[in-house]
Write a protein that holds these residues in place. Structure first.
Motif, PDB file in Angstrom:
ATOM      1  N   UNK A 299       0.825  -1.203   0.000  1.00 47.61           N
ATOM      2  CA  UNK A 299       0.000   0.000   0.000  1.00 47.61           C
ATOM      3  C   UNK A 299       0.868   1.266   0.000  1.00 47.61           C
ATOM      4  N   UNK A 300       1.995   1.207   0.716  1.00 48.17           N
ATOM      5  CA  UNK A 300       2.874   2.378   0.784  1.00 48.17           C
ATOM      6  C   UNK A 300       3.505   2.682  -0.575  1.00 48.17           C
ATOM      7  N   UNK A 301       3.856   1.656  -1.318  1.00 46.45           N
ATOM      8  CA  UNK A 301       4.544   1.843  -2.602  1.00 46.45           C
ATOM      9  C   UNK A 301       3.706   2.602  -3.615  1.00 46.45           C
ATOM     10  N   UNK A 302       2.392   2.491  -3.514  1.00 44.02           N
ATOM     11  CA  UNK A 302       1.531   3.144  -4.488  1.00 44.02           C
ATOM     12  C   UNK A 302       1.635   4.665  -4.413  1.00 44.02           C
ATOM     13  N   UNK A 303       1.883   5.204  -3.231  1.00 44.62           N
ATOM     14  CA  UNK A 303       1.943   6.649  -3.045  1.00 44.62           C
ATOM     15  C   UNK A 303       3.363   7.178  -2.905  1.00 44.62           C
ATOM     16  N   UNK A 304       4.372   6.300  -2.838  1.00 44.66           N
ATOM     17  CA  UNK A 304       5.732   6.707  -2.489  1.00 44.66           C
ATOM     18  C   UNK A 304       6.549   7.041  -3.729  1.00 44.66           C
ATOM     19  N   UNK A 305       7.384   8.045  -3.610  1.00 45.14           N
ATOM     20  CA  UNK A 305       8.369   8.360  -4.641  1.00 45.14           C
ATOM     21  C   UNK A 305       9.616   7.503  -4.420  1.00 45.14           C
ATOM     22  N   UNK A 306      10.544   7.585  -5.369  1.00 40.22           N
ATOM     23  CA  UNK A 306      11.778   6.810  -5.240  1.00 40.22           C
ATOM     24  C   UNK A 306      12.585   7.252  -4.026  1.00 40.22           C
ATOM     25  N   UNK A 307      12.629   8.552  -3.768  1.00 38.59           N
ATOM     26  CA  UNK A 307      13.369   9.044  -2.604  1.00 38.59           C
ATOM     27  C   UNK A 307      12.741   8.550  -1.306  1.00 38.59           C
TER      28      UNK A 307
END
Length: 332
Positions: A299-307
Motif C-alpha cells: 500500500x505504501x509503494x503506491x503513493x511513495x516516490x523513489x526518494x
C-alpha cells in the motif's frame, strides 16, 4: 585549570664570554709560566745541560698548560651541551602548551567527525542518484512527504441492497491519514528518550489500524533479535534500487528481488537462522512480521516516490525485513 600563559624562554648563552673555569685556568697558566721563568732566571745552568734536558724542559713547561686547557675545553663543552638541553626542554614545553590549548579550544576537528561528514555526503549522493532510476510521483503538484498519505486509502463501495443506518461516522474516517514522513519515522522508531519527533510519529502510527499492526510486529522481532545481540543500527545493508522495491510490492519473489537481501553480516544471519529453527515463538513472530510488512509496503509503494522508498529502506524495520527475508528464503 591549565595555565594559558606563554612558557618562559631561557636566555641564550654567550659563546665568547669567559666563564669561571676559563678565568681560573688562565690564572693557573700565568702562575705556572711565571714560576718556570723564575726558575730559569735563578738557575739557568742547572737546567740546560744538554738536548735531553732541553726537551724535558719543554715538556715540563707546556704539558701542564695543555692539561689545564684540555680540562677547561671539556668543561666548556659540557656547559654548552647543558644549555642546549635546557633550550630543547623549553621548546618541548612550548609545543605541549600549544597542543593543549588547541585541544581545549577545539580548533582542530577530529578524524571521526570528518569521516561522519564524508559518509553523510555519500549517502545523500546515492539517494539523489537513486531518484533517477525509476518512476516519479506525478500525482502531487507539491511533492511533500508531510502532505500526502503514506498508505493508499481503500475505496469503500456501498451496495444498494445494503441498508445504511445513521449511526454517525467512524473515528477512523474522521482522523487525518498518516503522512509519509511520519510513517517512515515511525518505522525507524525513536532514536533516544529525547526524540520528541520520533515519539510523535510513533503515536500517530499506532493510531492507524494497518500501520499499528506492522509497528507492533516489528517491535516484537526487534526485541527478540536484541536477545541474540543483534541490533539494526549495527547492520549496514547494501543499497537497492527503488525499482526492485516496486517489483517486490507488485508480488515478485525469489531471485528477481534478491537485491533486497542486502544484509551480509554472517554472524547476524547465523544467529537468526539458528533461533528460527529452535524457537517456535521467534519463528511465528518473524513470519507474522514478514506478512505485515508485505501487506503494508504494497500500500505504501503506491503513493511513495523513489526518494521515499530509499528513506524507508534505511529504517530499522526495513533492515529487520532484509535480515529475516534472507533467513526465511524470501530472496532465494
Amino acid at each position: 585549570m591549565i595555565d594559558r600563559s606563554k612558557p618562559k624562554q631561557a636566555p641564550a648563552p654567550d659563546a665568547n664570554a669567559l666563564g669561571v673555569s676559563e678565568m681560573v685556568a688562565l690564572a693557573l697558566a700565568v702562575v705556572w709560566v711565571i714560576a718556570i721563568a723564575v726558575q730559569l732566571i735563578l738557575s739557568p745552568g742547572a737546567v740546560l745541560t744538554g738536548p735531553l734536558s732541553f726537551l724535558m724542559l719543554l715538556l715540563v713547561v707546556f704539558m701542564p698548560l695543555a692539561l689545564i686547557w684540555g680540562i677547561v675545553s671539556t668543561a666548556r663543552t659540557i656547559r654548552a651541551l647543558r644549555d642546549e638541553a635546557q633550550h630543547l626542554q623549553v621548546a618541548v614545553d612550548a609545543m605541549r602548551h600549544a597542543y593543549v590549548l588547541g585541544q581545549q579550544g577545539g580548533s582542530q576537528p577530529s578524524v571521526e567527525k570528518k569521516l561522519d561528514e564524508i559518509a553523510a555526503a555519500q549517502r545523500k549522493t546515492e539517494t539523489a542518484l537513486a531518484m533517477f532510476t525509476s518512476r516519479r510521483d506525478t500525482a502531487l503538484t507539491v511533492p511533500s512527504a508531510d502532505r500526502k498519505a503514506a498508505l493508499a486509502l481503500p475505496v469503500k463501495r456501498v451496495s444498494d441492497a445494503e441498508p445504511s443506518f445513521a449511526l454517525g461516522t467512524p473515528a477512523d474516517d474522521l482522523r487525518a491519514p498518516l503522512s509519509v514522513g511520519d510513517f517512515v519515522r515511525a518505522l525507524h522508531f525513536p532514536e533516544n528518550p529525547e526524540d520528541k519527533a520520533g515519539f510523535r510519529a510513533l503515536r500517530l502510527a499506532l493510531e492507524d489500524r494497518q500501520t499499528s499492526r506492522l509497528i507492533r510486529a516489528a517491535q516484537d522481532v526487534l526485541t527478540l533479535l536484541s536477545q541474540e545481540g543483534i541490533y539494526m543500527d549495527d547492520l549496514k545493508p547494501e543499497r537497492c534500487r527503488p525499482e526492485v522495491w516496486r517489483r517486490f510490492a507488485s508480488g515478485e519473489r525469489g531471485r528477481e528481488i534478491a537485491g533486497l537481501g542486502g544484509i551480509r553480516d554472517r554472524s547476524s544471519l547465523a544467529l537468526s537462522a539458528s533461533r528460527m529453527r529452535e524457537d517456535p515463538v521467534f519463528r511465528d513472530a518473524a513470519h507474522h512480521f514478514l506478512r505485515s510488512f508485505d501487506k503494508t509496503f504494497a500500500e505504501f509503494e503506491k503513493n511513495a516516490t523513489d526518494a521515499e522508498l530509499a528513506d524507508l529502506a534505511e529504517t530499522r524495520t526495513a533492515r529487520a525485513f532484509m535480515l529475516l527475508g534472507r533467513v526465511t528464503g524470501t530472496f532465494d
